[in-house]
Write an enzyme that holds these catalytic residues in place. Structure first.
Site, short mmCIF file in Angstrom:
data_model
loop_
_atom_site.label_atom_id
_atom_site.label_comp_id
_atom_site.label_asym_id
_atom_site.label_seq_id
_atom_site.Cartn_x
_atom_site.Cartn_y
_atom_site.Cartn_z
N ARG A 1 0.84 -1.20 0.00
CA ARG A 1 0.00 0.00 0.00
C ARG A 1 0.88 1.26 0.00
NH1 ARG A 1 -5.25 -0.98 2.58
NH2 ARG A 1 -6.00 -2.75 1.38
N CYS B 1 -18.30 10.21 7.33
CA CYS B 1 -17.69 8.91 7.02
C CYS B 1 -17.90 7.94 8.20
CB CYS B 1 -16.22 9.07 6.66
SG CYS B 1 -15.56 7.65 5.72
N LYS C 1 -11.08 11.22 4.89
CA LYS C 1 -12.05 11.09 3.79
C LYS C 1 -12.36 12.44 3.13
CE LYS C 1 -13.70 8.01 2.79
NZ LYS C 1 -13.08 7.23 1.71
N SER D 1 -15.72 5.99 11.35
CA SER D 1 -14.49 5.72 12.08
C SER D 1 -14.90 4.97 13.33
CB SER D 1 -13.81 7.05 12.45
OG SER D 1 -13.13 6.92 13.69
N LYS E 1 -1.33 6.39 13.92
CA LYS E 1 -1.68 6.91 12.60
C LYS E 1 -0.69 7.98 12.14
CE LYS E 1 -5.63 4.70 11.77
NZ LYS E 1 -6.96 5.31 11.77
N ASP F 1 -6.90 9.04 8.51
CA ASP F 1 -6.18 8.00 7.78
C ASP F 1 -4.68 8.11 8.02
OD1 ASP F 1 -8.87 8.20 6.19
OD2 ASP F 1 -7.95 6.24 5.80
#
Lengths: 304, 304, 304, 304, 304, 304
Positions: free
Chosen positions: E59, E127, E205, E129, E230, E195
């Protein structure tokens, strides 16, 4: 170079630019130490402190010079060299060290800054900063970039930037200062240098704050590119940088009687307009920059 | 002055300034009419329309010239003079009338604008506008005022303003363009001229919109000072003023290869940054300015 | 089409779109008049007023339908036709006139709007407005333009716009609604339609005000493209448009228990976010739009 | 009431409030006319003009009084009454007319304003305006509303508002001025009165502009509620309203030596913070308000 | 699970979500170590580094996976285990430790976040989470709260949030993305996940930055809720997160020819829009977050 | 002073002001320890913890008292005094130490703050803070400064500030709260105190955030002046300061029935409105303030 002469040359602007001034000051201090006729360590240090004061007095705001000199003296004080001879030797070694650190920092910044600039980007810059042009030229090695810049009245340092980059085959579009909105509307990133970094803002060429405001409006990120030695630790304790009001002749050689010229050469860029400071430590948000320096350069924060 | 020569002089910038261009164009049209050899009214009007087209073609954006010429022709058409002789006479009378209207308007604006400037005020202005300097000098007759202005690169029209006002014993403080925030922070009012007024904004010297934005931030009211003849009726119907990109030499005489100069000479000042337009009609908010003109100058809005 | 049926079809959304609704309502009114069995003029007008009320009642907010019907009735009232026969004839003529006016207006707007769009421009639009697509297609005839648009949840009218323009060979880039900043950052102009125009704002599809705010931030001019018949004169007298809350199924067909859906279909775009309204009258700043209509359509402002 | 006495009572603030002052001034003028001993019409008008000047001189800024008096005199001048007797009769009739117009206007505004306030709304207001409280009480007749208001230092007129509305059974929540953000965060609409309306802004109680700025930030629409007679036509021609600096004792009865009190009683609310002006003409955006008055009250704009 | 398979499953999105990816990557690494046939420590470490590179390559942007793997390897390197057997044992222990740390962090965040949410609050989120929903559900245990959320096109993760919270008996009001202003106008706090956290902004997002801007305008505090893992340490050294452009089919399955879809899945939320980051360390202003991590997780900042 | 009595006096507001409360609480704790009849160290500590809880319970938000008490107890715990006698002695010593630290801090801040204020500056302040007046009086010793301040309804603490500074021969201009824009337009710097400092904002007297917003708009730097002991470490872990709603009688002694008074005494000043916090550590940007405290006062962050 002897101390007195260096002081004069700095005062008369014969030596210019934060880095040059800092380097020459260290050289003068080192030479003063090496040629000292002091008979004991105490006296030698008295001479060192006196030389420092003389060099400090040459310019009201030169954090880099002050930091360089403080670094040398801090290391001499803490090196426990004991004897005059050892101190004289150390003066040379530590001076070289500070020069090397500066070079390493510059290289580090070049690489970090170049990484931030992605492909096909339009970079906006104002005035001339060798740190900024260094980053741009590094990035241009393997990226297709373009530069928009503003001429930077009254001394047209923007032309120096334009020339230097055009010579490196980077396309430059050049604007007058008051057309900065046109330049920034299309730009992807704004990079500028710094004259002094403080805990509450960065001092740079007049126009820098105005243009950073436009950048913020257009969501163009603003990065300050500077070695961390531009940080002025005195400002942590209430000292405010003095904004130099330069000679009005720079603006208008022979203005008519009754017209006063205001030639304030710098302005303070507010912290909240700055996305990050790119220094040899990496990319830090401006608010936490000072904390990073404190961890790495404790000598900078020694107060008598 | 004959038509062809006037057209050439306007094109070559020998005749400059919105008002001068407008006046000379009307003179050329009148002289063309008076010296016409047309045998009947229809032919005379054909010549008139042809002359108008030639004069219009000399400049892409000159609303004042267009309005002056349209005024003269509208009145000739609607005067029902019938005979060639009468038309020739009228050409002279109507031309004089338009010149007189312009003078009256300027005087009216001077008085209204001077009234708006209260005692002990600092007035900020950019570039040079004789309407603005007229107001300031009128106000200075019985008020103690001061002027801050910016130099207005690349052609330094700010110096013309500074000279003119200093000569009239009004204290002037002069700034470089990128220091406009320093000038506006202390100013009480901002006055600028206009190159063209449209229903959605005012076109004026580059920097005008940027500085009006700062003025708005600092709650400094911004007034446009201009005769209503600067309104461009074509913009009501979708025409957008073309922003002249002037010769790059004005900015940098011999730039290095690879450096492109962008010399966009004007920008559009957004309506919501403008407090009011001071014209011969009085002080109107910019949004309702066009409505006032429509009531007073219906001939401006005739469309073929 | 008879009145009752038309009313039903409007209510059930079988007839959709401000223009279609307005046209069908006028047709129904005209047909009602023509087929009337009223014995005298007074009775005929009673029938007319009754029909109007029925048509008005089909939708809470349809200024265009109301304006169309009011126009027809105002002209019948003021035409002094005297006899039933003459009124019946006039009903047809005036209906045709209103349809023609609408067509003329659309054509006029297309030309004016196309003129505003300069070469190589990126146009941003939201939702679907035939007035906006009409302008864009007109402009694309001799200009190289590109369109960025947003999908417009929940009913994806942005796809209708994208399809229509792509079919006309205009390149379209399509974004989700929450990515509007990416679309507007690069756009040169924003064009949207209007559901209702009021003296203090324009009602349009949800998202319009949010995106107009971003446009304002990025200095992208925002134009409303609409025939002036979208103006709702009742709002001058304190009436506020009701924002339709549509069926939640449009957003989420079967939401879980405990989840409430808010499907407010429109929002009010603040006047100060709008650069201009492009209507058949030309390009007016939103604040002076109402004044223009009052001058041209006095019948719209008649109050009983 | 005789002229001299009325002038004194206005000057000494015995008569207060824009409307009261205007009414008493008209009464004094009418009584002066009726009791005049002038032998001819010319002399009578001389007396009228002299009375007007005396009344005007009682207060620096009272547009409503000036408009009332100008209305009466304009109608006397243009009524062509010819004889002294007729003028005396007309003085009474026209005075009554102006009072009736004022009453009608107030009623009209009450209805329009009440319509704008939808159900279950929280209305924020500052200071005390009978026009605003009139609207709120009218709306409360058939709607469930609530009022948030600020106390309005130094004279606490906010308490008058709170008392009046609470008495009418409308729930009021009362805040200190510096807590206005808390009040506005929850409000749906802001209604304030006006001391003077000008083409470039509305003058109202100190705090009005500050609170309108917060309202704009929170997207709370701001309406000015005022009869159109509050418009000051002189401001169209460069006159700027003088902001009254009131007695410092209102703020602090016995301040210590060395403390200067600034008691500026009003401030100018910028046009672009105002959603609409609710007057007897309806709801107009502030920029087009002046145009509406010009159409309806041409006598207001007569200049000698 | 063997390494190759795990790599494939991560690449093919069979394994999704930052946490899942990180956990599976560590498991694969541990299993690779345990089943290694390396004959000496050097070779074993070579295999470890090779496995790390393969996992990293799955990724472009997965700071959490990178941090997990670096943590394991750093501890293996510094544990001075000496023998292969000891390293194999440690691989298991350290993997378990990282999983436990993650769980502890989640619990810590849940408690801290729940404390920040006061009674009767409306929480806005965008979004989905699990950190945010964890906080909300924790808070709902003894507080009466309500949630407003946006659907989050194109994949409607907002529905997952709405379902999860409704199931926990928390009232949810659900809006389309372009109606976010309506949702935020009434909200008391905005909570979103992350993210990737960088020194100059948080990646989340698409829509997150736009909605955070509205929140700032309405003075609604914005909190990022995320475990400190993160944080992407590479961004300190000039690396910029790559914003993933996902498959256009997610937005529009079969768009017409000529329509290009831009499906940029994330955007950078500017630091100055963020009130605080809620992590296992507590609530820190975003600017000082990085400093906290450096103190607690020095291994994260090791650079070869 | 015995513990119970001190608790009562704090609760009843007989003891007021963050510093006084903190000092008296420490005195009560020390006296409680010294007069303890505990037979062993464990029991003595139980009494200490119990006393702490009682003192904590006197006020919901008093970070300074909590920090003082925690400092004393932390040092007693970690001093390893072993015997009751030694602990009793230490209680006195450590209490004196904390009082001395506070005095030293105040002096330090006075010097740093005075340095920041340059010559001929206008300082704006709101409410009364002895830290702020201390700085101003220090600066006035060798600089010509002037103060603008606001009265600070409902308790008029602004008058205390005005009196104190006027007595020190510093010219003060005093404004009502709603006239703060007039005060800030001319000010060069804004200085206010703090009731509590948290990682995401500073709590201070109502009006502080509103006026800091205006200051930001006008580019007037805002400094918080406070000893670092005002930092509330609990807020790092999700605790939110409770904004005290004080007695409505402070605002309006006898309000009419139906009028509710909202007397929220404090508000949170957003971090991004604050230029710097001037504490005994120096001048730090608000975001990095917490990091500085953590380094210097680790005991503040101990969590059981």
């Amino acid at each position: 170079m002897n101390l007195k002469k260096t002081c004069e040359r700095i005062k008369s602007l014969e030596i210019q630019g934060a880095t040059n001034v800092a380097v020459e000051a260290v050289k003068a201090l080192a030479s003063e130490i090496i040629s000292s006729k002091a008979k004991n360590v105490d006296n030698l240090f008295k001479e060192i402190y006196s030389a420092k004061e003389k060099l400090f007095a040459t310019r009201p705001t030169e954090p880099m010079m002050r930091n360089f000199l403080n670094f040398v003296i801090f290391n001499l004080e803490n090196g426990k060299y004991g004897e005059i001879k050892a101190i004289k030797d150390a003066a040379k070694t530590i001076s070289d060290e500070v020069f090397k650190m500066k070079e390493d920092a510059k290289n580090q910044i070049k690489k970090i800054g170049a990484k931030i600039i992605n492909d096909h980007k339009i970079i906006y810059t104002h005035c001339h900063s060798s740190t900024v042009t260094g980053i741009i030229k590094e990035a241009a090695k393997n990226k297709k970039i373009e530069v928009y810049n503003t001429e930077t009245r009254p001394l047209f340092q923007g032309r120096i930037t334009a020339k230097e980059l055009a010579k490196a085959n980077i396309p430059v579009t050049h604007f007058i200062d008051s057309a900065a909105k046109f330049a920034l509307k299309k730009a992807d990133i704004m990079l500028i240098g710094a004259d002094a970094i403080t805990p509450t803002g960065v001092y740079n060429k007049i126009g820098s704050n105005l243009f950073a405001e436009i950048a913020a409006k257009y969501d163009v990120p603003v990065y300050i590119c500077a070695v961390s030695w531009k940080f002025d630790p005195e400002t942590l304790f209430g000292h405010e940088e003095i904004i130099e009001i330069r000679d009005s002749k720079e603006v208008w050689d022979k203005p008519p009687k009754g017209v006063k010229i205001m030639n304030n050469a710098f302005e303070k860029v507010d912290l909240d307009l700055i996305t990050g400071i790119i220094s040899e430590f990496g990319v830090y948000p401006p608010n936490s920059f000072c904390g990073e320096i404190k961890k790495s350069y404790p000598w900078m924060f020694v107060r008598e």
